[in-house]
Design an enzyme around this catalytic site. Structure first.
Site, PDB file in Angstrom:
ATOM      1  N   ARG A   1       0.848  -1.197   0.000  1.00 19.96           N
ATOM      2  CA  ARG A   1       0.000   0.000   0.000  1.00 19.96           C
ATOM      3  C   ARG A   1       0.883   1.247   0.000  1.00 19.96           C
ATOM      4  O   ARG A   1       1.957   1.265   0.613  1.00 19.96           O
ATOM      5  CB  ARG A   1      -0.833  -0.038   1.285  1.00 19.96           C
ATOM      6  CG  ARG A   1      -1.805   1.103   1.488  1.00 19.96           C
ATOM      7  CD  ARG A   1      -2.949   0.986   0.583  1.00 19.96           C
ATOM      8  NE  ARG A   1      -4.097   1.806   0.999  1.00 19.96           N
ATOM      9  CZ  ARG A   1      -5.084   2.094   0.160  1.00 19.96           C
ATOM     10  NH1 ARG A   1      -5.079   1.657  -1.078  1.00 19.96           N
ATOM     11  NH2 ARG A   1      -6.113   2.803   0.574  1.00 19.96           N
TER      12      ARG A   1
ATOM     13  N   THR B   1      -9.827   0.374  -9.312  1.00 18.90           N
ATOM     14  CA  THR B   1      -8.751  -0.455  -8.824  1.00 18.90           C
ATOM     15  C   THR B   1      -8.769  -1.625  -9.783  1.00 18.90           C
ATOM     16  O   THR B   1      -9.613  -1.685 -10.649  1.00 18.90           O
ATOM     17  CB  THR B   1      -9.146  -0.813  -7.371  1.00 18.90           C
ATOM     18  OG1 THR B   1      -9.073   0.381  -6.615  1.00 18.90           O
ATOM     19  CG2 THR B   1      -8.346  -1.895  -6.729  1.00 18.90           C
TER      20      THR B   1
ATOM     21  N   ASN C   1      -6.189   4.260  -6.872  1.00 17.13           N
ATOM     22  CA  ASN C   1      -7.354   4.809  -6.183  1.00 17.13           C
ATOM     23  C   ASN C   1      -8.400   5.222  -7.215  1.00 17.13           C
ATOM     24  O   ASN C   1      -9.119   4.378  -7.709  1.00 17.13           O
ATOM     25  CB  ASN C   1      -7.011   5.941  -5.223  1.00 17.13           C
ATOM     26  CG  ASN C   1      -8.178   6.232  -4.285  1.00 17.13           C
ATOM     27  OD1 ASN C   1      -9.017   5.357  -4.075  1.00 17.13           O
ATOM     28  ND2 ASN C   1      -8.256   7.406  -3.731  1.00 17.13           N
TER      29      ASN C   1
ATOM     30  N   GLY D   1     -13.676   0.415  -5.028  1.00 12.49           N
ATOM     31  CA  GLY D   1     -13.677   1.246  -3.821  1.00 12.49           C
ATOM     32  C   GLY D   1     -14.406   0.552  -2.690  1.00 12.49           C
ATOM     33  O   GLY D   1     -14.173  -0.620  -2.402  1.00 12.49           O
TER      34      GLY D   1
HETATM   35  N1  GLY Z   1      -8.325   2.993  -3.207  1.00  7.17           N
HETATM   36  C1  GLY Z   1      -9.365   2.078  -2.946  1.00  7.17           C
HETATM   37  C2  GLY Z   1      -9.088   1.237  -1.766  1.00  7.17           C
HETATM   38  O1  GLY Z   1      -7.947   1.011  -1.429  1.00  7.17           O
HETATM   39  O2  GLY Z   1     -10.000   0.792  -1.125  1.00  7.17           O
END
Ligand code: GLY
Length: 565
Positions: A101, A374, A394, A467
């Site tokens: 991440r 994503t 994102n 998301g």
């Molecule tokens: N950017 C979407 C997530 O990580 O949930």
């Protein structure tokens, strides 16, 4: 064969189907393969991943190739400028997870997206250089390869470089997306980027700059991205555009091995992503809350099923917003949050007569605790190893900031932090202190790369973009196969719905649900949203069938493709 799929699964819902008949259709099977498979958002990426497996590489070699091929052919979400999570299960049954991440830059601070009067300025965390978190993808693929990979990096990345040089052919769906985001590309970038040109389906897009960046990875490994010429170009470009990311941020970035969230649901064992993703934790909470109910008898997408899932989701997302954040910064009471005792109490005020309004639901009280864009791919290799990977920029094309010299978009992952408690982010998710911005902290995610076992054997690898809808899409896909006996392909194609506590609405894919059923739900107090363009998730998965063959489920909502042998 027990899985005679949806025709017969419909027999299971005869009770509820009396009021809401569902069209009886033949099961659709996805690609069937004997030994190995890759399912991803693009045919080019699946093909390159499978070629690596055929060459004798394993799932982790194929991961590097697939991930980078997505960066070339699927710039919407495939990336070098973003991050992701990988959950694995080795052939011997050992499991683990890798967190790559993005992190907040060292110069980031809690109120960086608030104006002088304390109001959130969403465009700052969503568009342009200030929205960019320290990218983790290159660190992730190299960390996975260091631990488990077998082929030389050159052998893995050469076909990807070839793809970037030769180009990929734009699909209809891609054309629509490029067109939709063109204005934002022009607004955010000082120079006209290749993707802001008039692109139409059938065009071939080459990316020579990205081929050169990938060559730096062959020559210098992960340092080819995090140090030296690429790092300098990246940081200069970000700072020229008002960003705060430094060479030191890049040099000190590390991917982290994590213990995945593991829990049982009836005869399944589910292995999914742990914090800083909320995915595995929420999935565990929802599945444990619904486990005591006879969902098979209620029927697929029938009234009681929708109510039960919605109410469990409401309670899980309320907990998400309060308790979850980066485990390196906040203490998360994970064991309690997913315990049957705690979750049983959470559902005590649920009944089938009426919706529980979200204003009546807050995060649960824990004893002793004080405190769409994503992409996913699944790989099973010929040695029996499995990976489930979700990776992201994102938003669509991330921050829309594109580095012309390096050939890729940068993420806008900083928007996944809670800029201000109680104010929703771009997915409408509300956060609290646990997900406040801090230097070098990882922002909370919903990504839910998941592997499922049945009788201690591999059964499914699954995940999706979307998301906040990621968790509920993965949930419904697992239930579609386990409770409603669908094929993998039918399970990913089936219409989906979603609820996330706040806003207090249940969203449904349009024209896919019985109108009378929706009317009944409205009468019980549910607010229904069926927007024209609503797509919930784009799931890719692999199912191990009873005879040991693999079935790919590649979501019809995208250009997703399964390939195998
Ligand atoms: N950017 C979407 C997530 O990580 O949930």
């Amino acid at each position: 064969m027990i899985r005679l799929a949806s025709v017969f699964c419909l027999l299971l819902c005869l009770n509820s189907c009396k009021t809401h008949p569902v069209e009886v259709s033949k099961p659709t099977f996805g690609l069937i393969a004997n030994k190995a498979m890759v399912v991803s958002a693009r045919a080019e990426a699946s093909r390159i991943g499978v070629a690596i497996l055929k060459k004798g590489g394993n799932a982790f070699d194929a991961m590097m190739a697939t991930e980078m091929a997505l960066a070339v052919s699927y710039p919407f979400a495939g990336n070098l400028g973003g991050g992701g999570f990988m959950v694995y299960r080795m052939a011997d049954g050992t499991v683990g997870a890798l967190d790559y991440r993005e992190k907040a830059p060292k110069a980031a601070f809690k109120n960086m997206y608030l104006d002088a009067s304390g109001e959130v300025q969403p465009e700052k965390s969503q568009l342009g250089a200030l929205a960019v978190g320290v990218p983790g993808t290159v660190a992730g693929i190299f960390e996975a390869h260091k631990k488990f990979g077998t082929l030389p990096i050159q052998d893995i990345l050469s076909p990807v470089i070839h793809l970037a040089q030769k180009g990929y052919v734009v699909t209809e769906k891609q054309q629509r997306r490029f067109t939709n985001y063109r204005e934002l590309f022009l607004t955010v970038n000082k120079d006209t980027i290749p993707y802001a040109k008039d692109i139409i389906a059938g065009d071939t897009i080459k990316n020579i700059a990205l081929a050169t960046t990938l060559q730096a990875l062959i020559d210098k490994g992960r340092d080819g991205f995090y140090k030296g010429a690429v790092a300098e170009k990246l940081v200069n470009h970000l700072q020229e555009n008002g960003g705060i990311l430094t060479l030191d941020d890049l040099a000190s970035y590390k991917a982290v091995w994590r213990k995945p969230v593991q829990f049982t649901y009836k005869d399944l064992t589910v292995i999914s992503m742990s914090p800083p993703s909320s995915g595995g934790t929420c999935l565990a909470q929802i599945m444990k809350m619904i486990e005591p109910y006879d969902i098979k008898q209620y029927g697929h997408n029938q009234e009681k099923t929708i109510q039960l899932l919605t109410e469990a989701e409401r309670r899980a997302y309320a907990d998400r917003s309060y308790y979850l954040g980066d485990p390196d910064f906040v203490t998360i009471p994970l064991d309690t949050l997913i315990s049957a005792t705690y979750l049983g109490k959470r559902m005590q005020n649920f009944n089938f007569e009426r919706a529980t309004p979200s204003v009546e639901v807050s995060h649960g009280k824990l004893p002793g605790y004080e405190s769409d864009e994503t992409t996913h791919y699944s790989i099973v290799d010929q040695f029996g190893n499995t990976i489930s990977v979700t990776t992201t920029l994102n938003g669509a094309y991330g921050s829309k900031l594109y580095n012309i010299e390096l050939g890729f978009f940068l993420n806008n992952e900083m928007d996944d932090f809670s800029s201000k408690p109680g104010v929703p982010n771009m997915f409408g998710l509300i956060g609290a202190e646990a997900n406040a911005i801090a230097p070098e902290k990882r922002m909370l995610s919903s990504m839910t790369p998941t592997i499922v076992e049945k009788n201690n054997k591999l059964w499914m690898s699954v995940g999706t973009p979307g998301g906040s809808t990621i968790i509920t899409s993965v949930l419904q896909t697992i239930l579609n196969v386990s409770e409603f006996d669908m094929t993998m392909q039918d399970a990913v194609n089936a219409p989906r719905f979603h609820h996330q506590w706040l806003p207090d609405v249940v969203i449904f894919e349009p024209n896919a649900f019985d109108q009378e059923l929706l009317k009944n739900l409205k009468n019980k107090g549910y607010t229904i949203d069926q927007q024209e363009s609503q797509i919930i998730g784009k799931v890719d998965g692999i199912l191990v069938r009873e005879d040991g063959t693999l079935e790919g489920g590649a979501d019809k909502r995208g250009d997703d493709t399964a390939m195998g042998f």
